[in-house]
Design an enzyme around this catalytic site. Structure first.
Site, PDB file in Angstrom:
ATOM      1  N   LYS A  25       0.829  -1.336   0.009  1.00  0.00           N
ATOM      2  CA  LYS A  25       0.105  -0.695  -0.221  1.00  0.00           C
ATOM      3  C   LYS A  25       0.565   1.162   0.095  1.00  0.00           C
ATOM      4  O   LYS A  25       2.047   1.290   0.088  1.00  0.00           O
ATOM      5  CB  LYS A  25      -0.881   0.179   1.144  1.00  0.00           C
ATOM      6  N   HIS A  42      -2.527  -5.054   5.274  1.00  0.00           N
ATOM      7  CA  HIS A  42      -2.146  -5.916   5.865  1.00  0.00           C
ATOM      8  C   HIS A  42      -3.409  -6.207   7.093  1.00  0.00           C
ATOM      9  O   HIS A  42      -3.105  -7.446   7.991  1.00  0.00           O
ATOM     10  CB  HIS A  42      -0.899  -5.989   7.105  1.00  0.00           C
ATOM     11  N   LYS A  93      -4.677 -10.139   9.858  1.00  0.00           N
ATOM     12  CA  LYS A  93      -4.510 -10.113  10.977  1.00  0.00           C
ATOM     13  C   LYS A  93      -5.579 -11.186  11.981  1.00  0.00           C
ATOM     14  O   LYS A  93      -6.049 -11.839  11.255  1.00  0.00           O
ATOM     15  CB  LYS A  93      -5.441  -9.261  11.947  1.00  0.00           C
ATOM     16  N   ASP A 145      -5.845   6.840   4.407  1.00  0.00           N
ATOM     17  CA  ASP A 145      -4.101   5.765   4.678  1.00  0.00           C
ATOM     18  C   ASP A 145      -5.035   4.568   5.780  1.00  0.00           C
ATOM     19  O   ASP A 145      -4.699   3.320   5.854  1.00  0.00           O
ATOM     20  CB  ASP A 145      -3.168   7.114   6.261  1.00  0.00           C
ATOM     21  N   HIS A 150      -7.657  -0.180   5.781  1.00  0.00           N
ATOM     22  CA  HIS A 150      -8.178  -0.541   6.287  1.00  0.00           C
ATOM     23  C   HIS A 150      -9.472  -1.365   6.898  1.00  0.00           C
ATOM     24  O   HIS A 150     -10.286  -1.878   7.054  1.00  0.00           O
ATOM     25  CB  HIS A 150      -7.350  -0.775   7.913  1.00  0.00           C
ATOM     26  N   LYS A 152      -6.188   9.344  15.249  1.00  0.00           N
ATOM     27  CA  LYS A 152      -5.000   9.055  15.653  1.00  0.00           C
ATOM     28  C   LYS A 152      -4.914   9.838  16.650  1.00  0.00           C
ATOM     29  O   LYS A 152      -5.523  10.452  17.445  1.00  0.00           O
ATOM     30  CB  LYS A 152      -3.944  10.179  14.761  1.00  0.00           C
ATOM     31  N   GLU A 200      -6.090   4.969  17.641  1.00  0.00           N
ATOM     32  CA  GLU A 200      -4.503   4.864  17.555  1.00  0.00           C
ATOM     33  C   GLU A 200      -4.107   5.648  18.744  1.00  0.00           C
ATOM     34  O   GLU A 200      -5.197   7.205  18.465  1.00  0.00           O
ATOM     35  CB  GLU A 200      -3.995   4.939  16.164  1.00  0.00           C
TER      36      GLU A 200
HETATM   37  C1  BG6 Z   1      -0.678   1.798   8.480  1.00  0.00           C
HETATM   38  C2  BG6 Z   1      -0.828   2.948   8.077  1.00  0.00           C
HETATM   39  O1  BG6 Z   1      -1.681   1.166   6.782  1.00  0.00           O
HETATM   40  O2  BG6 Z   1      -1.973   1.188   9.731  1.00  0.00           O
HETATM   41  C3  BG6 Z   1      -0.638   3.902   9.856  1.00  0.00           C
HETATM   42  O3  BG6 Z   1      -0.495   3.719   7.172  1.00  0.00           O
HETATM   43  C4  BG6 Z   1      -1.267   2.695  10.679  1.00  0.00           C
HETATM   44  O4  BG6 Z   1      -0.826   4.472   9.846  1.00  0.00           O
HETATM   45  C5  BG6 Z   1      -1.299   1.274  10.641  1.00  0.00           C
HETATM   46  O5  BG6 Z   1      -0.450   3.210  12.131  1.00  0.00           O
HETATM   47  C6  BG6 Z   1      -2.353   0.969  11.464  1.00  0.00           C
HETATM   48  O6  BG6 Z   1      -1.778  -0.507  11.777  1.00  0.00           O
HETATM   49  P1  BG6 Z   1      -1.928  -1.349  13.455  1.00  0.00           P
HETATM   50  O7  BG6 Z   1      -1.870  -3.030  11.926  1.00  0.00           O
HETATM   51  O8  BG6 Z   1      -1.270  -0.970  14.253  1.00  0.00           O
HETATM   52  O9  BG6 Z   1      -3.221  -1.696  13.007  1.00  0.00           O
END
Ligand code: BG6
Length: 484
Positions: free
Chosen positions: A147, A177, A181, A234, A239, A329, A215
């Site tokens: 990505k 990703h 999970k 992002d 996601h 965030k 986050e």
């Molecule tokens: C990434 C984003 O794809 O995923 C980040 O670019 C984000 O900004 C991250 O923090 C979150 O991934 P995870 O696995 O920590 O939830």
């Protein structure tokens, strides 16, 4: 057949932080055959030995106690380095030659992992094609694209088209990703491996769905990238939409790439497009206090670090059930959770006093860092007449499992090497996701953009987000999971 993974962008952070540790841990666990080779490509001049040495240090740092010198040395025997510039055609011819030497001219499956700057994705695919490296007559040839997959619909389409000139769709693996999970996959098992949830999983019983990816971190070192990207690109386009698709999809006929992705795509096609006043009414945008002072952020930046969206999925299962999606965030805690809020009981038997109104049932699916499911329901407070309180049935996914063994990249890399694309995004899926996100970004960047709310660090986002929910007579499930 032997396998070779070629990583473009070998000197980058992703390679040392995620890809090599993931491959090494799978090797150590015996999940990668001994004949697996890893070939790094980037512009820096290293010898095989120098790269191995460097990777030994970084891998040790990232896998911690799981590092063992013996298994590392065995793994490193299959690790090679080829200096090369993605823009130089001649370097791909050299690479082709070197790969044949490494593979000793034996047929081998190859995976090309493009972990470079996104601007180089199209060139990398084209160069692989020109050098004959996509020809799969001597073993499978697959390409993995990191990505971001485009920055809007037009760039995603252009990227899909460039890749399609060289690779067939079944050779293309677009990584997200979140799909790797463990708990996201468990969500599919919860839904399609059980009979008790499915009858309830629809508009007849569910009032609304909340998906939160919160986050705690600020943008930090990634400020420059983040300021150009923002939370929609992002987190939402990829996601959060993946989580929404898996929550909302119909049961696939089979658990294979074609069937799973067909069902996911249907969810996105059913999302009602936002129009006109929707861009203000069906979303909340926010920026944490102090964001504009971060190094790398443009002065007066209008990039969102928080967003909430209300989407409708217009199909038989979900018509009239809003999906509230939010991410930010600098929030209270790191938590990813999906909450299915049920309708209230049709007839309230228990008065329950004015002070403790009964709450509707909920199923809370904790994706991370807590991993489990809670069912919230009413029970009686002992000895207090018919006063009710919210109780919870708690389930934790395998509390004993070692999380270091289940990192998303480990799972996904293994899937690519084995040719299973179920947990990767398909071209139509990516394009549909952009089709939903693009107009929102455009509206939120226009002079008529709805107000940007600021919010203090370490809360649940702007107050306006709670007020916006309250207008619908609903409240966010603002709970940081307790992890034992
Ligand atoms: C990434 C984003 O794809 O995923 C980040 O670019 C984000 O900004 C991250 O923090 C979150 O991934 P995870 O696995 O920590 O939830």
């Amino acid at each position: 057949m032997a396998r070779t993974m070629v990583i473009f962008g070998a000197s980058g952070d992703l390679t040392s932080r995620k890809l090599i540790p993931a491959l090494y841990l799978q090797f150590q666990r015996g999940k990668l055959p001994k004949t697996t080779r890893v070939v790094g490509v980037s512009r820096s001049e290293f010898s095989d030995e120098e790269w191995r040495k460097q990777l030994a240090e970084t891998t040790q740092k990232y896998v911690g106690e799981s590092f063992e010198t013996e298994s590392w040395n065995q793994f490193a025997e299959g690790v090679y380095y080829v200096p090369g510039d993605i823009n130089a055609e001649a370097d791909f011819r050299k690479l082709a030659k070197r790969l044949n030497e490494i593979e000793q001219d034996q047929p081998s499956d190859r995976v090309y992992y493009v972990a470079t700057m996104p601007q180089l994705y199209e060139t990398a695919a084209a160069q692989l094609g020109k050098a004959g490296l996509a020809d799969d007559s001597q073993g499978a040839r697959r390409i993995v694209i990191e990505k971001p997959f485009g920055t809007d619909l037009a760039t995603a389409k252009a990227l899909n088209q460039s890749i399609a000139r060289v690779f067939r769709e079944d050779q293309v693996y677009r990584i997200d990703h979140y799909l790797g999970k463990e708990t996201v996959q468990n969500l599919m098992v919860l839904r399609f491996g059980n009979a008790i949830f499915e009858p309830l999983w629809n508009r007849n019983y569910i009032d609304h769905v909340q998906i939160t990816v919160a986050e705690e971190v600020l943008v930090g070192r990634r400020a420059d990238y983040y300021d150009r990207s923002g939370i929609m690109r992002d987190m939402f386009q990829n996601h959060i939409f993946q989580l929404m698709m898996i929550t909302a999809m119909e049961g696939p006929v089979k658990f294979n790439a074609g069937s799973v992705r067909d069902e996911k795509v249907k969810v996105l096609s059913a999302v009602r497009p936002l129009r006109g006043a929707d861009f203000a009414d069906r979303g909340v945008r926010g920026q944490y206090e102090g964001y504009c002072e971060e190094k790398g952020v443009a002065a007066g930046s209008q990039t969102e670090t928080f967003a909430a969206l209300k989407l409708n999925i217009d199909n038989w299962r979900w018509k009239g059930v809003p999906f509230y999606l939010r991410s930010g965030k600098a929030l209270s805690c790191r938590t990813t959770q999906i909450v299915l809020n049920f309708r209230e009981p049709p007839h309230l038997l228990f008065e329950n006093g004015r002070h403790s109104l009964p709450q509707a049932n909920r199923i809370v699916i904790q994706i991370q860092p807590a991993e489990g499911i809670q069912v919230h329901f009413q029970s009686k407070v002992p000895d207090q007449g018919m006063k009710l309180r919210q109780s919870s049935l708690d389930f934790r996914f395998d509390p004993g499992h070692d999380k270091s063994q289940t990192d998303a990249y480990q799972r996904l890399l293994l899937d690519v090497l084995q040719g299973d694309a179920s947990l990767f995004a398909r071209s139509d899926e990516v394009e549909l996701a952009w089709q939903i996100i693009d107009p929102i970004i455009a509206a939120w960047r226009s002079p008529a953009a709805p107000v940007m709310h600021t919010y203090p660090v370490a809360g649940w986002g702007p107050e306006a987000s709670a007020e916006w929910m309250a207008k619908d007579n609903r409240t966010w499930f603002d709970v940081c999971p307790v992890i034992n």
